[in-house]
Write a protein that holds these residues in place. Structure first.
Motif, short mmCIF file in Angstrom:
data_model
loop_
_atom_site.label_atom_id
_atom_site.label_comp_id
_atom_site.label_asym_id
_atom_site.label_seq_id
_atom_site.Cartn_x
_atom_site.Cartn_y
_atom_site.Cartn_z
N CYS A 5 77.45 30.16 30.69
CA CYS A 5 77.78 30.80 31.95
C CYS A 5 78.08 32.26 31.66
O CYS A 5 79.01 32.58 30.91
CB CYS A 5 78.99 30.12 32.59
N VAL A 6 77.29 33.14 32.24
CA VAL A 6 77.46 34.58 32.05
C VAL A 6 78.12 35.17 33.28
O VAL A 6 77.61 35.03 34.39
CB VAL A 6 76.10 35.26 31.77
N PHE A 7 79.26 35.81 33.06
CA PHE A 7 79.94 36.57 34.10
C PHE A 7 79.63 38.04 33.86
O PHE A 7 79.79 38.52 32.73
CB PHE A 7 81.46 36.36 34.04
N CYS A 8 79.21 38.76 34.90
CA CYS A 8 78.86 40.17 34.74
C CYS A 8 78.79 40.85 36.09
O CYS A 8 78.86 40.20 37.13
CB CYS A 8 77.54 40.32 34.01
N GLY A 9 78.60 42.15 36.04
CA GLY A 9 78.55 42.95 37.25
C GLY A 9 77.31 42.69 38.09
O GLY A 9 76.23 42.42 37.57
N SER A 10 77.48 42.81 39.40
CA SER A 10 76.35 42.65 40.31
C SER A 10 76.09 43.94 41.09
O SER A 10 75.26 43.95 41.99
CB SER A 10 76.60 41.49 41.28
N ARG A 42 70.49 38.11 42.54
CA ARG A 42 69.29 38.75 41.99
C ARG A 42 69.49 40.24 41.78
O ARG A 42 68.55 40.96 41.46
CB ARG A 42 68.09 38.52 42.91
N VAL A 43 70.72 40.72 41.97
CA VAL A 43 71.00 42.15 41.90
C VAL A 43 71.88 42.49 40.70
O VAL A 43 72.56 41.62 40.15
CB VAL A 43 71.67 42.65 43.20
N GLY A 44 71.85 43.76 40.31
CA GLY A 44 72.69 44.25 39.23
C GLY A 44 72.44 43.53 37.92
O GLY A 44 71.33 43.05 37.65
N MET A 45 73.47 43.48 37.12
CA MET A 45 73.36 42.83 35.82
C MET A 45 73.06 41.34 35.97
O MET A 45 72.34 40.76 35.16
CB MET A 45 74.66 43.02 35.02
N LEU A 102 80.41 33.53 28.67
CA LEU A 102 80.11 34.82 28.07
C LEU A 102 80.35 35.89 29.12
O LEU A 102 79.70 35.91 30.16
CB LEU A 102 78.67 34.87 27.57
N VAL A 103 81.31 36.77 28.85
CA VAL A 103 81.72 37.78 29.81
C VAL A 103 81.17 39.13 29.39
O VAL A 103 81.51 39.64 28.31
CB VAL A 103 83.26 37.84 29.92
N LEU A 104 80.31 39.70 30.23
CA LEU A 104 79.74 41.02 30.00
C LEU A 104 80.56 42.04 30.82
O LEU A 104 81.42 41.66 31.61
CB LEU A 104 78.28 41.05 30.46
N PRO A 105 80.28 43.32 30.68
CA PRO A 105 80.95 44.30 31.53
C PRO A 105 80.76 43.96 33.01
O PRO A 105 79.71 43.46 33.42
CB PRO A 105 80.27 45.61 31.16
N GLY A 106 81.79 44.24 33.77
CA GLY A 106 81.74 43.97 35.19
C GLY A 106 82.99 44.49 35.88
O GLY A 106 83.85 45.11 35.24
N GLY A 107 83.09 44.20 37.15
CA GLY A 107 84.21 44.69 37.95
C GLY A 107 85.20 43.60 38.29
O GLY A 107 85.46 42.70 37.50
N LEU A 108 85.73 43.67 39.50
CA LEU A 108 86.79 42.76 39.90
C LEU A 108 86.37 41.30 39.86
O LEU A 108 87.12 40.43 39.42
CB LEU A 108 87.29 43.12 41.31
N GLY A 109 85.16 41.00 40.34
CA GLY A 109 84.70 39.61 40.33
C GLY A 109 84.58 39.07 38.92
O GLY A 109 84.96 37.93 38.64
N LEU A 133 82.16 40.14 25.59
CA LEU A 133 81.24 41.08 24.95
C LEU A 133 81.69 42.50 25.28
O LEU A 133 81.47 43.00 26.38
CB LEU A 133 79.80 40.83 25.41
N ASP A 134 82.37 43.10 24.32
CA ASP A 134 82.99 44.42 24.49
C ASP A 134 82.10 45.50 23.89
O ASP A 134 82.38 46.03 22.83
CB ASP A 134 84.37 44.41 23.84
N VAL A 135 81.02 45.82 24.59
CA VAL A 135 80.07 46.82 24.13
C VAL A 135 80.62 48.22 24.42
O VAL A 135 81.12 48.48 25.53
CB VAL A 135 78.70 46.62 24.82
N ASP A 136 80.54 49.09 23.44
CA ASP A 136 80.98 50.48 23.57
C ASP A 136 82.43 50.59 24.04
O ASP A 136 82.80 51.55 24.73
CB ASP A 136 80.07 51.26 24.53
N GLY A 137 83.26 49.61 23.70
CA GLY A 137 84.67 49.67 24.06
C GLY A 137 84.95 49.51 25.54
O GLY A 137 86.01 49.90 26.03
#
Length: 180
Positions: A5-10, A42-45, A102-109, A133-137
């Motif tokens: 399950c990938v959580f990320c920005g939309s 289907r939008v964003g990351m 797996l948590v990628l960069p994202g916002g409040l959601g 996943l803490d890419v580029d800090g």
């Protein structure tokens, strides 16, 4: 093979590097034969990770509330699209369908999803790995705050140990496969 399950920005106004990161994750999941579980957009990351996973021959499961389907942002190309009554039901289904988060960069959601699965894990309601996943800090400030919260004993050492913090896609996939 794990259901990841990938959580990320939309958001649709992200820097291209974040969309590339999401696409890299989707391609890596497919290459390593993992199933992608996503928020069904289907939008964003979120869209980029699912599109890349399918392009690599991966299986995708999208879980989306009816309200977002009504806004026409559903990933209708998902191999399996599950429509829920609302956001809370969406999270419940995502948690149930996943073997690992797996948590990628994202916002409040994204943060909401991270903290919910992490809280449930600390309560012993699941034992599924959680990878940040803490890419580029991107999450450096959050991790500094969490370290302080833990130092003051609002969060226990055992809770902190549930979160696997990595900085590359390959290291995230390595963690997935160690616990798979």
């Amino acid at each position: 093979m794990a259901a990841v399950c990938v959580f990320c920005g939309s958001s649709t106004v992200l820097e291209p590097r974040w969309l590339r990161l999401a696409a890299d994750v989707g391609a890596a999941l497919a290459a390593r034969k993992h199933v992608l579980v996503s928020g069904g957009g289907r939008v964003g990351m979120m869209g980029a990770v699912a599109t890349a996973a399918r392009a690599g021959g991966g299986h995708t499961v999208g879980i989306i509330p009816q309200s977002l389907v009504d806004l026409e942002v559903a990933d209708t190309e998902a191999d399996d699209l599950v429509v829920t009554e609302g956001m809370a039901a969406r999270k419940t289904v995502m948690i149930d369908r996943a073997d690992v988060f797996l948590v990628l960069p994202g916002g409040l959601g994204t943060l909401d999803e991270l903290f919910e699965v992490w809280t449930l894990g600390t309560l012993g309601l699941h034992d599924k790995p959680i990878i940040l996943l803490d890419v580029d800090g991107f999450y450096a400030g959050l991790m500094a705050w969490l370290s302080e919260v833990a130092r003051q004993r609002f969060v226990g050492v055992s809770a902190m140990s549930l979160l696997h913090v990595v900085s590359t896609v390959d290291s995230a996939l390595d963690v997935i496969e160690r616990v798979d």
